[in-house]
Write a protein that holds these residues in place. Sequence first.
Motif, mmCIF file in Angstrom:
data_model
loop_
_atom_site.group_PDB
_atom_site.id
_atom_site.type_symbol
_atom_site.label_atom_id
_atom_site.label_comp_id
_atom_site.label_asym_id
_atom_site.label_seq_id
_atom_site.Cartn_x
_atom_site.Cartn_y
_atom_site.Cartn_z
ATOM 1 N N TYR A 4 -9.248 2.438 1.651
ATOM 2 C CA TYR A 4 -9.597 3.735 1.070
ATOM 3 C C TYR A 4 -10.955 3.700 0.360
ATOM 4 N N ASP B 157 -1.798 10.643 4.822
ATOM 5 C CA ASP B 157 -1.849 9.364 4.123
ATOM 6 C C ASP B 157 -0.466 8.739 3.968
ATOM 7 N N LYS C 125 3.082 16.606 -7.020
ATOM 8 C CA LYS C 125 2.753 15.181 -7.004
ATOM 9 C C LYS C 125 3.844 14.397 -6.271
ATOM 10 N N ASN D 68 3.028 8.395 -7.138
ATOM 11 C CA ASN D 68 1.793 8.591 -6.384
ATOM 12 C C ASN D 68 1.941 8.095 -4.945
ATOM 13 N N GLN E 216 -0.600 13.715 0.983
ATOM 14 C CA GLN E 216 -2.002 13.449 1.241
ATOM 15 C C GLN E 216 -2.718 13.196 -0.077
ATOM 16 N N TYR E 217 -3.640 12.246 -0.060
ATOM 17 C CA TYR E 217 -4.449 12.003 -1.242
ATOM 18 C C TYR E 217 -5.464 13.128 -1.450
ATOM 19 N N LYS E 218 -5.649 13.502 -2.706
ATOM 20 C CA LYS E 218 -6.823 14.251 -3.130
ATOM 21 C C LYS E 218 -7.697 13.289 -3.915
ATOM 22 N N GLU E 219 -8.969 13.253 -3.549
ATOM 23 C CA GLU E 219 -9.910 12.369 -4.236
ATOM 24 C C GLU E 219 -10.492 13.138 -5.427
ATOM 25 N N PHE F 186 -7.347 8.535 -6.583
ATOM 26 C CA PHE F 186 -6.616 9.004 -5.413
ATOM 27 C C PHE F 186 -5.230 9.464 -5.863
ATOM 28 N N ASN F 187 -5.041 10.778 -5.922
ATOM 29 C CA ASN F 187 -3.760 11.354 -6.335
ATOM 30 C C ASN F 187 -3.060 11.949 -5.127
ATOM 31 N N ALA F 188 -1.813 11.517 -4.908
ATOM 32 C CA ALA F 188 -1.066 11.927 -3.721
ATOM 33 C C ALA F 188 -0.226 13.166 -4.024
ATOM 34 N N TYR F 189 -0.381 14.189 -3.155
ATOM 35 C CA TYR F 189 0.370 15.436 -3.279
ATOM 36 C C TYR F 189 1.119 15.718 -1.979
#
Length: 384
Positions: free
Chosen positions: A248, A293, A366, A379, A315-318, A327-330
């Motif tokens: 990543y 992701d 999240k 996450n 999916q990660y939001k950067e 990298f936060n996964a939603y």
Amino acid sequence: MNLEELFSQNKEETIKGRYITLEDIEPLLKKESIKNDVKIIGESVLGKPIYSYQKGNGNFKIYLWSQMHGNESTTTKALFDFINLLNSGSDLAKQLLDTFTFYCIPMLNPDGAKLYTRANANDIDLNRDSQNLTQPESKVLRAVFEEFKPDFCFNLHDQRTIFGVADTGKPATVSFLAPSYNEEREVNESRLKAINLIAGINDVLQEYIPGQIGRFDDSFNINCIGDTFQYLGVPTILFEAGHFPDDYDREITRKFIFFALVSSFTILCENDIVGNRNDKYLNIPQNNVAFFDFMFKNVKINYDGIEIITNFVAQYKEELIDNKIIFNAYIVEVGDLEGYFGHRVYDAKKALYKDDYNNYPNQNQKADFNLNGETFFVNGMIIK
């Protein structure tokens, strides 16, 4: 040529990760070994300098630019690795400098780089401004093109983790495009040169990342800079640095972009792009939106009092937080998701989904949950 060894010898260790700003590259541009080849050629919307680096004595002129989109930094790292090679004093460096003159803009959009946004400070996508030229950064790019009169253009970008190679289940780690010059997507002499070169680069990269090279969509858009330069008769190649498994920070992809750059110029040195390799180019599978992701399969969900077995993806939001990319996964979708793949896949084996909200994987929530109250995810990742 040992590309692995060459990369190891020339990698610029002072820049890494995804968040590369003007402050990161200015010390490199002011190094004693290269500062005489560096100029300030313009300013961004917020008055930040736009730098160029020019090197070489050859008649074959190469124009390269990176970070036209501020949050696409992988090719900037690879470009500095290549600049190190040019200044290495090696036989290869001498050959390249005798054959080519390189004109590089390492960071066209310093404001977007600082904000970690695709657009510039006026919220304009510079890659849709090639005709109107409303932005100072676009005007700089075009002015250099007209003054330098390149023989080849290299338009260097990143692409998101959502892209795979057709329906193969492999990520598109590196993708290329010879942009169209007209609506009919015809192949003229100029575009054929770009096509032939991409076919040659593909031959090299397939040895290192087999099946992980894609071909970007060639729909014509005259507002895009690559299409404009191709229309103006200069062979142009779009580079897209994509995802390699678990990379990543794009440090592995960076290496393959370096391989692609070195291979490009070796092929051009050897004049190995004659003939017509359009069939080989078209045989490179197209980029396809095929990945998430995270993919969680065979999850039991209580849906309006009825238990169902289904899948969901995150999916990660950067997100730029305190000058760091987090990298936060939603959660983004629930359903069958046939034809899609996950970079990380977890089989829940019919375990029951639970969370601290309403025990349902809602969109934009999240990716923090548990399965059967036993396996916990934060996450998107298992924590216990």
